[in-house]
Motif scaffolding. Structure first.
Motif, PDB file in Angstrom:
ATOM      1  N   SER A  69       0.853  -1.196   0.000  1.00  0.00           N
ATOM      2  CA  SER A  69       0.000   0.000   0.000  1.00  0.00           C
ATOM      3  C   SER A  69       0.881   1.237   0.000  1.00  0.00           C
ATOM      4  O   SER A  69       1.912   1.268   0.686  1.00  0.00           O
ATOM      5  CB  SER A  69      -0.909   0.014   1.240  1.00  0.00           C
ATOM      6  N   ASP A  70       0.495   2.251  -0.754  1.00  0.00           N
ATOM      7  CA  ASP A  70       1.257   3.500  -0.782  1.00  0.00           C
ATOM      8  C   ASP A  70       0.304   4.681  -0.839  1.00  0.00           C
ATOM      9  O   ASP A  70      -0.911   4.518  -0.992  1.00  0.00           O
ATOM     10  CB  ASP A  70       2.235   3.524  -1.967  1.00  0.00           C
ATOM     11  N   ASP A  71       0.866   5.875  -0.688  1.00  0.00           N
ATOM     12  CA  ASP A  71       0.071   7.102  -0.777  1.00  0.00           C
ATOM     13  C   ASP A  71       0.500   7.937  -1.974  1.00  0.00           C
ATOM     14  O   ASP A  71       0.520   9.163  -1.914  1.00  0.00           O
ATOM     15  CB  ASP A  71       0.199   7.916   0.522  1.00  0.00           C
ATOM     16  N   GLY A  72       0.863   7.254  -3.053  1.00  0.00           N
ATOM     17  CA  GLY A  72       1.327   7.948  -4.251  1.00  0.00           C
ATOM     18  C   GLY A  72       0.190   8.571  -5.047  1.00  0.00           C
ATOM     19  O   GLY A  72      -0.939   8.717  -4.569  1.00  0.00           O
ATOM     20  N   HIS A  73       0.496   8.939  -6.314  1.00  0.00           N
ATOM     21  CA  HIS A  73      -0.491   9.688  -7.099  1.00  0.00           C
ATOM     22  C   HIS A  73      -1.607   8.811  -7.654  1.00  0.00           C
ATOM     23  O   HIS A  73      -2.586   9.316  -8.201  1.00  0.00           O
ATOM     24  CB  HIS A  73       0.186  10.439  -8.246  1.00  0.00           C
ATOM     25  N   GLY A  74      -1.513   7.488  -7.493  1.00  0.00           N
ATOM     26  CA  GLY A  74      -2.591   6.618  -7.928  1.00  0.00           C
ATOM     27  C   GLY A  74      -2.563   6.338  -9.425  1.00  0.00           C
ATOM     28  O   GLY A  74      -1.666   6.777 -10.159  1.00  0.00           O
ATOM     29  N   MET A 114       2.929 -10.852 -12.714  1.00  0.00           N
ATOM     30  CA  MET A 114       2.260 -11.253 -11.475  1.00  0.00           C
ATOM     31  C   MET A 114       0.875 -11.837 -11.754  1.00  0.00           C
ATOM     32  O   MET A 114       0.436 -12.764 -11.072  1.00  0.00           O
ATOM     33  CB  MET A 114       2.141 -10.040 -10.543  1.00  0.00           C
ATOM     34  N   THR A 115       0.174 -11.310 -12.757  1.00  0.00           N
ATOM     35  CA  THR A 115      -1.168 -11.817 -13.048  1.00  0.00           C
ATOM     36  C   THR A 115      -1.134 -13.209 -13.666  1.00  0.00           C
ATOM     37  O   THR A 115      -2.151 -13.914 -13.645  1.00  0.00           O
ATOM     38  CB  THR A 115      -1.920 -10.865 -13.996  1.00  0.00           C
ATOM     39  N   TYR A 116       0.012 -13.610 -14.245  1.00  0.00           N
ATOM     40  CA  TYR A 116       0.119 -14.939 -14.838  1.00  0.00           C
ATOM     41  C   TYR A 116       0.498 -16.004 -13.811  1.00  0.00           C
ATOM     42  O   TYR A 116       0.345 -17.193 -14.082  1.00  0.00           O
ATOM     43  CB  TYR A 116       1.148 -14.935 -15.970  1.00  0.00           C
ATOM     44  N   VAL A 117       0.988 -15.578 -12.635  1.00  0.00           N
ATOM     45  CA  VAL A 117       1.389 -16.560 -11.613  1.00  0.00           C
ATOM     46  C   VAL A 117       0.671 -16.322 -10.290  1.00  0.00           C
ATOM     47  O   VAL A 117       1.004 -16.957  -9.286  1.00  0.00           O
ATOM     48  CB  VAL A 117       2.922 -16.526 -11.396  1.00  0.00           C
ATOM     49  N   GLY A 118      -0.293 -15.434 -10.246  1.00  0.00           N
ATOM     50  CA  GLY A 118      -1.024 -15.160  -9.014  1.00  0.00           C
ATOM     51  C   GLY A 118      -2.317 -14.420  -9.318  1.00  0.00           C
ATOM     52  O   GLY A 118      -2.611 -14.062 -10.469  1.00  0.00           O
ATOM     53  N   HIS A 119      -3.100 -14.201  -8.269  1.00  0.00           N
ATOM     54  CA  HIS A 119      -4.360 -13.458  -8.398  1.00  0.00           C
ATOM     55  C   HIS A 119      -4.131 -12.038  -7.882  1.00  0.00           C
ATOM     56  O   HIS A 119      -3.825 -11.847  -6.705  1.00  0.00           O
ATOM     57  CB  HIS A 119      -5.469 -14.150  -7.603  1.00  0.00           C
ATOM     58  N   VAL A 120      -4.273 -11.062  -8.740  1.00  0.00           N
ATOM     59  CA  VAL A 120      -3.913  -9.676  -8.446  1.00  0.00           C
ATOM     60  C   VAL A 120      -5.175  -8.815  -8.335  1.00  0.00           C
ATOM     61  O   VAL A 120      -6.056  -8.881  -9.202  1.00  0.00           O
ATOM     62  CB  VAL A 120      -2.971  -9.099  -9.524  1.00  0.00           C
ATOM     63  N   THR A 121      -5.235  -8.024  -7.258  1.00  0.00           N
ATOM     64  CA  THR A 121      -6.324  -7.063  -7.070  1.00  0.00           C
ATOM     65  C   THR A 121      -5.727  -5.685  -6.836  1.00  0.00           C
ATOM     66  O   THR A 121      -4.828  -5.529  -6.003  1.00  0.00           O
ATOM     67  CB  THR A 121      -7.211  -7.460  -5.873  1.00  0.00           C
ATOM     68  N   VAL A 122      -6.222  -4.689  -7.551  1.00  0.00           N
ATOM     69  CA  VAL A 122      -5.707  -3.321  -7.461  1.00  0.00           C
ATOM     70  C   VAL A 122      -6.819  -2.405  -6.960  1.00  0.00           C
ATOM     71  O   VAL A 122      -7.938  -2.422  -7.495  1.00  0.00           O
ATOM     72  CB  VAL A 122      -5.189  -2.822  -8.824  1.00  0.00           C
ATOM     73  N   THR A 123      -6.511  -1.632  -5.919  1.00  0.00           N
ATOM     74  CA  THR A 123      -7.414  -0.594  -5.423  1.00  0.00           C
ATOM     75  C   THR A 123      -6.677   0.736  -5.508  1.00  0.00           C
ATOM     76  O   THR A 123      -5.563   0.848  -4.976  1.00  0.00           O
ATOM     77  CB  THR A 123      -7.831  -0.863  -3.969  1.00  0.00           C
ATOM     78  N   THR A 124      -7.258   1.728  -6.160  1.00  0.00           N
ATOM     79  CA  THR A 124      -6.524   2.978  -6.368  1.00  0.00           C
ATOM     80  C   THR A 124      -7.476   4.161  -6.391  1.00  0.00           C
ATOM     81  O   THR A 124      -8.668   4.023  -6.683  1.00  0.00           O
ATOM     82  CB  THR A 124      -5.723   2.920  -7.686  1.00  0.00           C
ATOM     83  N   ILE A 125      -6.929   5.311  -6.055  1.00  0.00           N
ATOM     84  CA  ILE A 125      -7.680   6.566  -6.136  1.00  0.00           C
ATOM     85  C   ILE A 125      -6.690   7.663  -6.492  1.00  0.00           C
ATOM     86  O   ILE A 125      -5.560   7.689  -5.996  1.00  0.00           O
ATOM     87  CB  ILE A 125      -8.408   6.877  -4.802  1.00  0.00           C
ATOM     88  N   THR A 126      -7.096   8.541  -7.379  1.00  0.00           N
ATOM     89  CA  THR A 126      -6.244   9.662  -7.767  1.00  0.00           C
ATOM     90  C   THR A 126      -6.741  10.936  -7.097  1.00  0.00           C
ATOM     91  O   THR A 126      -7.869  11.004  -6.606  1.00  0.00           O
ATOM     92  CB  THR A 126      -6.242   9.847  -9.296  1.00  0.00           C
ATOM     93  N   ARG A 127      -5.894  11.929  -7.105  1.00  0.00           N
ATOM     94  CA  ARG A 127      -6.219  13.184  -6.429  1.00  0.00           C
ATOM     95  C   ARG A 127      -7.456  13.826  -7.045  1.00  0.00           C
ATOM     96  O   ARG A 127      -7.596  13.892  -8.268  1.00  0.00           O
ATOM     97  CB  ARG A 127      -5.029  14.135  -6.522  1.00  0.00           C
TER      98      ARG A 127
END
Length: 743
Positions: A69-74, A114-127
């Motif tokens: 998790s990060d607080d970057g620009h999304g 990563m999506t070819y060897v695992g299950h990836v979920t992305v949650t994001t929000i931009t400014r």
């Protein structure tokens, strides 16, 4: 006739084109070699996104779960469909860009792999967005359209079941402890280089982070925080540079261990143009210098940051970008080796042996048997385990035979000259638990109070309950076994945050405010909300005096607040950083003024234990999941958002909600922007209660006995009884129907 056997003529194997899914899976196995490879790629993406706080959670060494998790620009909404396709990137657009690349990533392969060897979920929000988006990926494509959701600033990427489709790879990585150690080592290296970023790494569900670093202007402080005092106090500053285009152009600065440092293996942290890499030639050259210069061929600790012109570095050398190729590498290595040798030879002229001094309490002016009870030995000390009757008495005034009485004069003088804050901190450090360097005896006592007052019945409910939904603005409905309970989420979250403030003491990540907030203005806002009414003095003048006094007080306590609670107040009296008590949860910033006023008015700054307890309580109240300040737009609260209704009680407008005249209903007009803001705030709160509060309660909360009697938990129904009553009603109905038919 004899026939000689003829050899069968074998046809050469046919060359065919591999299926794209096979190609992608093979490529993914090269890029994501083990869980630490995935963590490295995700952390580098977070750094490229200008993040100031990065937290990593790992389960089973990263095979079951990796959460970054990060607080970057999304990530922009329109980029989500191609986010995990191979060779999609925002870092470059043509091959020539590699010559001036400054970002960590550039190929656009990591997320796809990563999506070819695992299950990836992305949650994001931009400014500027009111809500974020969540989407899952598999084999490089989205599994569904992005779904709107509540989110905090930045991006969270979760990888589950890594290598689920690579059985052989998964079997070779069953030692989760080894993989987690590699991840901790990776985050430690990033933390001492990127000193303007907060890093944390913990096992999933653990209360305490194994890596915790807070942004600091001093690299030596960062090394001390991550690797410990024993490393930091034995380091030497080193610098080298060359600006001769005919041979080499580079700048290097870092730290290397001196002759007092002892270790079984070499630790080398090398960054080239801010990229974490390995350089075997440089490492061997420095080890040769240590072997020849220092006794017993000591294994060194080395941190180096080398800056070169981007066109002198080839970053496209390794699938995981672990190695780079440098122009004139031999010359650079030789010059750095010479500087290291020179620094070591100069430092080897004298050697210091560290003595572990025993200090007495600075608050003791004279030594008596009563005073000795006020300054106990550090908890965990071996001498406490020895029975008193077996200790040799060295001083008649000290029944335990300790030698502190002879040493108090050496530490008393400088402390008398120092401020009260320094004296308190020195006294505090003396009573630290040796096993946990950030734990104080007062904090341990507060945590022990929490543990001793835990209600076993409520603890079982909290651990095993199932969240059903919100019953109203304050109470949530939950099920435990066959019983339904109403639970006060404000009280629960307040107690949870209080306990988290104690358990994460001096180990917080930080929330960076977008703009520093002046303490004076915050306190004035809080005082105006309270609307003090004093007849003898004008309100405004009194509020100004109260605000000035509290602001000055908090500025004086800023150093302690930053060190122990990650509450940063600068020299100008501006609040710019707050602690994170629960990952992926940000408190209601509208309550910051009330929190700052509480710190100034309600904290007992004189006594250590009460001080920490009252600060933790203030944090608990601030971070508690109170209802948003805007009325709930569902139900009667909707009346507040009609134009011209602001500030009125929702019940006041029931009779005027709509008008009907001449058979035509006149549509009411709403403040849609304000209404949308309220709907988002209430939806985000409910999401946080379900997905943050209740999962965290199951892991961390120890409900006190008081919650059994103060209305926090109310049992409202038994499902078993309801089921029996329902059957009785059905049977009774059948009986009545049968009687009616007879009639």
């Amino acid at each position: 006739m004899e026939f000689e056997p003829t050899e069968e003529v074998k046809e050469p194997p046919r060359i065919h084109r591999l299926d794209e899914s096979v190609v992608n899976r093979i490529a993914a196995g090269e890029v994501i070699q083990r869980p630490v490879s995935a963590v490295k790629e995700l952390v580098e993406n977070s750094l490229d996104a200008s993040s100031t706080s990065i937290s990593v959670a790992v389960k089973d060494g990263g095979l079951k779960l990796i959460q970054v998790s990060d607080d970057g620009h999304g990530i922009r909404y329109e980029d989500l469909p191609i986010l995990c396709e191979r060779h999609t990137t925002s870092k470059l657009s043509k091959y020539e860009d590699l010559q001036s690349i400054k970002s960590m990533g550039f190929r656009g392969e990591a997320l796809a792999s990563m999506t070819y060897v695992g299950h990836v979920t992305v949650t994001t929000i931009t400014r500027g967005q009111l809500h974020g988006y969540r989407v899952s990926y598999r084999d490089g494509v989205m599994e569904h359209e992005p779904k709107a959701c509540a989110a905090v600033k930045g991006t969270q990427i979760v990888i589950e079941n890594l290598f689920y489709n690579m059985i052989a790879r998964r079997k070779t990585l069953q030692n989760s402890t080894d993989d987690y150690t590699k991840i901790v080592d990776l985050l430690s290296r990033f933390a001492i280089h990127h000193i303007d970023v907060n890093f944390s790494c913990r096992k999933h569900g653990a209360a305490r982070a194994d890596v915790h670093s807070v942004a600091t202007p001093s690299r030596l402080n960062a090394i001390k925080s991550v690797y410990g005092l024993s490393v930091a106090q034995n380091l030497i500053k080193i610098e080298a540079a060359d600006n001769d285009p005919s041979s080499s152009v580079f700048e290097m600065d870092g730290f290397i261990s001196n002759s007092n440092y002892v270790a079984k293996k070499t630790t080398m942290v090398l960054f080239i143009n801010d990229r974490l890499v390995e350089c075997t030639a440089l490492k061997r050259a420095i080890e040769v210098v240590y072997a020849a210069t220092l006794p017993k061929a000591s294994k060194p600790f080395i941190y180096m940051s080398i800056i070169l012109p981007p066109e002198h570095v080839d970053v496209n050398m390794h699938p995981t970008k672990r190695e780079v190729s440098l122009l004139n590498q031999e010359v650079i290595v030789e010059k750095i080796q010479s500087v290291v040798e020179s620094v070591l030879r100069n430092s080897n002229e004298s050697r210091t042996f560290q003595e572990q001094a025993v200090e007495a309490s600075p608050s003791v002016p004279s030594v008596t048997s009563n005073d000795l009870n006020l300054s106990p030995l550090p908890s965990g000390s071996k001498s406490q385990k020895v029975p008193v009757h077996k200790i040799v008495r060295t001083d008649s005034t000290d029944p335990a035979g300790r030698l502190h009485a002879y040493l108090y004069s050496n530490t008393q003088r400088p402390l008398e000259r120092d401020s009260s804050l320094t004296a308190v901190r020195s006294s505090v450090r003396q009573r630290r638990n040796l096993k946990e360097t950030a734990d104080l005896t007062s904090i341990q006592e507060l945590i022990n109070d929490v543990d001793s007052k835990c209600h076993s019945g409520l603890l079982d409910i909290v651990r095993q309950c199932t969240y059903v939904g919100m019953a109203d603005d304050v109470f949530a409905l939950l099920q435990h076994n066959t019983h339904l309970y109403l639970a006060n989420v404000v009280n629960l979250s307040k107690e949870l945050m209080y306990q988290q403030a104690l358990r994460r003491f001096a180990h917080f990540n930080a929330i960076q405010l977008s703009e520093p907030a002046p303490l004076h203005e915050l306190i004035m806002l809080a005082l105006k909300e309270e609307d003090l009414d004093l007849e003898s003095i004008e309100n405004d003048d009194l509020k100004e005096k109260i605000a000035d006094m509290n602001a000055q007080l908090l500025k004086q306590k800023a150093e302690m607040l930053e060190e122990y609670f990650c509450i940063f107040i600068d020299s100008d009296g501006n609040l710019s950083r707050l602690p994170i008590l629960l990952d992926q949860y940000t408190p209601d910033m509208d309550r910051v003024p009330e929190f700052v006023l509480c710190l100034g008015n309600d904290v007992d700054w004189e006594e250590e234990k009460n001080c920490f307890q009252s600060i933790a309580a203030a944090l608990g109240n601030f971070y508690a999941m109170h209802p948003p300040l805007l009325p709930n737009p569902s139900g009667k609260g909707l009346e507040f958002y009609r134009k011209g209704k602001h500030g009125k009680n929702p019940q006041d407008g029931e009779n005027s909600s709509s008008h009907v005249g001449d058979g035509i209903a006149i549509e009411d007009e709403f403040e849609h922007e304000l209404l949308s803001e309220a709907e988002t705030a209430w939806a985000q709160r409910e999401w946080s209660i379900q997905h943050v509060l209740f999962p965290s309660m199951r892991l961390f909360l120890k409900p006190p006995n008081s919650m059994a009697v103060n209305g926090t938990f109310v049992r409202v129904a038994s499902l078993e009884k309801l089921y029996k009553d329902q059957n009785w009603i059905k049977n009774d109905t059948r009986f009545l129907e049968a009687g009616l038919r007879k009639d």
